[in-house]
Design an enzyme around this catalytic site. Sequence first.
Site, PDB file in Angstrom:
ATOM      1  N   CYS A 170       6.312 -49.252  -2.262  1.00  0.00           N
ATOM      2  CA  CYS A 170       6.033 -48.767  -0.909  1.00  0.00           C
ATOM      3  C   CYS A 170       4.975 -47.661  -0.863  1.00  0.00           C
ATOM      4  CB  CYS A 170       7.321 -48.282  -0.263  1.00  0.00           C
ATOM      5  SG  CYS A 170       8.642 -49.490  -0.377  1.00  0.00           S
ATOM      6  N   HIS A 302       8.058 -40.625   5.392  1.00  0.00           N
ATOM      7  CA  HIS A 302       8.350 -41.950   4.855  1.00  0.00           C
ATOM      8  C   HIS A 302       9.476 -42.572   5.677  1.00  0.00           C
ATOM      9  CE1 HIS A 302       8.228 -45.153   1.958  1.00  0.00           C
ATOM     10  NE2 HIS A 302       9.491 -44.989   1.637  1.00  0.00           N
ATOM     11  N   GLU A 313      14.268 -36.887   1.850  1.00  0.00           N
ATOM     12  CA  GLU A 313      12.967 -36.434   2.348  1.00  0.00           C
ATOM     13  C   GLU A 313      13.083 -35.077   3.033  1.00  0.00           C
ATOM     14  OE1 GLU A 313       8.983 -38.264   4.422  1.00  0.00           O
ATOM     15  OE2 GLU A 313      10.859 -39.392   4.556  1.00  0.00           O
ATOM     16  N   LYS A 334       8.040 -45.781  11.204  1.00  0.00           N
ATOM     17  CA  LYS A 334       8.744 -46.999  10.775  1.00  0.00           C
ATOM     18  C   LYS A 334       9.784 -47.424  11.800  1.00  0.00           C
ATOM     19  CE  LYS A 334       8.309 -46.796   5.698  1.00  0.00           C
ATOM     20  NZ  LYS A 334       7.566 -45.537   5.497  1.00  0.00           N
ATOM     21  N   HIS A 339       9.330 -51.188   8.128  1.00  0.00           N
ATOM     22  CA  HIS A 339       8.886 -50.814   6.784  1.00  0.00           C
ATOM     23  C   HIS A 339       7.979 -51.931   6.286  1.00  0.00           C
ATOM     24  CE1 HIS A 339       8.431 -49.248   2.930  1.00  0.00           C
ATOM     25  NE2 HIS A 339       9.657 -48.813   2.685  1.00  0.00           N
ATOM     26  N   PHE A 398      10.275 -47.170  -4.391  1.00  0.00           N
ATOM     27  CA  PHE A 398      11.158 -47.576  -5.478  1.00  0.00           C
ATOM     28  C   PHE A 398      10.395 -47.417  -6.794  1.00  0.00           C
ATOM     29  CE2 PHE A 398      14.230 -50.765  -3.220  1.00  0.00           C
ATOM     30  CZ  PHE A 398      14.899 -49.695  -2.652  1.00  0.00           C
TER      31      PHE A 398
END
Length: 411
Positions: A170, A302, A313, A334, A339, A398
């Site tokens: 991502c 994010h 976050e 998002k 996403h 990830f």
Amino acid sequence: MPVAQSPQVQRVVITGIGVISALGLNQHQFWASLIEGKAGIVPFDQPEYGQIRFKNAAVIQGYCPEDHFPDKNAAFMDRFAQLSVVAAREAVQQSGIEWNEDLRERTAVITGSCIGGRIAEEVGYWNLFHLNKNRVHPLTIPLGMANSGASQISMEYGIHGATFTFSTACSSSAHALGHAFWMVRSGAAPMAIAGGADAPIYFGNLKAWEAMRVVSPDTCRPFSLDRAGMILGEAASMLVIEPLEAALARGAKPIAEIIGFGMSSDASHITQPSAEGAARAIRGAIRDGGIAPEQIGYINAHGTGTEANDKMEVAAIRLVFGEYAERLQISSTKSMHGHTLGAAGAIEASATALALDRGILPPTANFTQPDPECDLDVIPNQARTESVEIALSNSFAFGGLNAVLALRSMQ
């Protein structure tokens, strides 16, 4: 205490932005939906997807390949590569580039993609394992390459400079933009087309995400106490970046300036994010930009809407900013465009640049009630008219790979 200045060689600006997403087929539609707080999350209607527990995704509406490509060209392009070129065309058009031999020889094309052309591969697997066919499409390999978006953009404009693709989950397109920024700042490239694309709405991928149990059954509510997970989205966003001096000399209007880039690795867990790792990347962007934390007024988070990410976050932001975190304005777009995996860094950097240019901060849509562990100003539900000098765009992937961009307003 004086702030150490980064060794910038040239100021680098964004002069063109192209976006195609669930929020619309171009930048104008994208921005209008963002400031309206309008989510592009809809039920996917493919009958074979009935076996999926979740039913919604951020799907591009109204896109027809034949409106953009002759059949002979589209045959060599998986959906994500088509979206890459469509976004690049819009960015190049807005930037007003006048191509010459030197620009074509040295311009860089740097993209990010998490999954690449998996739709083409899925068709092949379906033919082999479900329909018992003995062969797959002869173009399956070139269609499936994660770099095919970058290659198609290069061929579209006859660009011969450095052309390559990052695949860091991502954070892919944030890494692409950051390295393009560094190349232009250092003079290694006179200009770059950079961004990312992904098209993850297909059966095999949906089943894979279903197995992880991180996708929301209804919608994406980042930072809300009752958030239930992420929503997958398809998108592409490409940006034209170049030295400020060159842009002004040719009469281009800069949208925003890129001033810093930071990246890090958590080195801890393949799926569980680390606040310390994210904080390292945020500090890196601040340090690279030669700015003080207190100069930052907005963060495009994010903000996936998952239990683990959102708390992490907020913790990372508090680690970096301390008490000043209470004064930051933060939102997750998002909540509207989903996403978009490898496109996320680029589409969110585009949202951040447009916010700085237009003096409007997009909201976190679908917000319901505050989570005590996400207790910062997340601009709930309503866009906010406010001019901000400097903003960050966060991407945390990830694998524990983090990338953060720092941008400055040209206003």
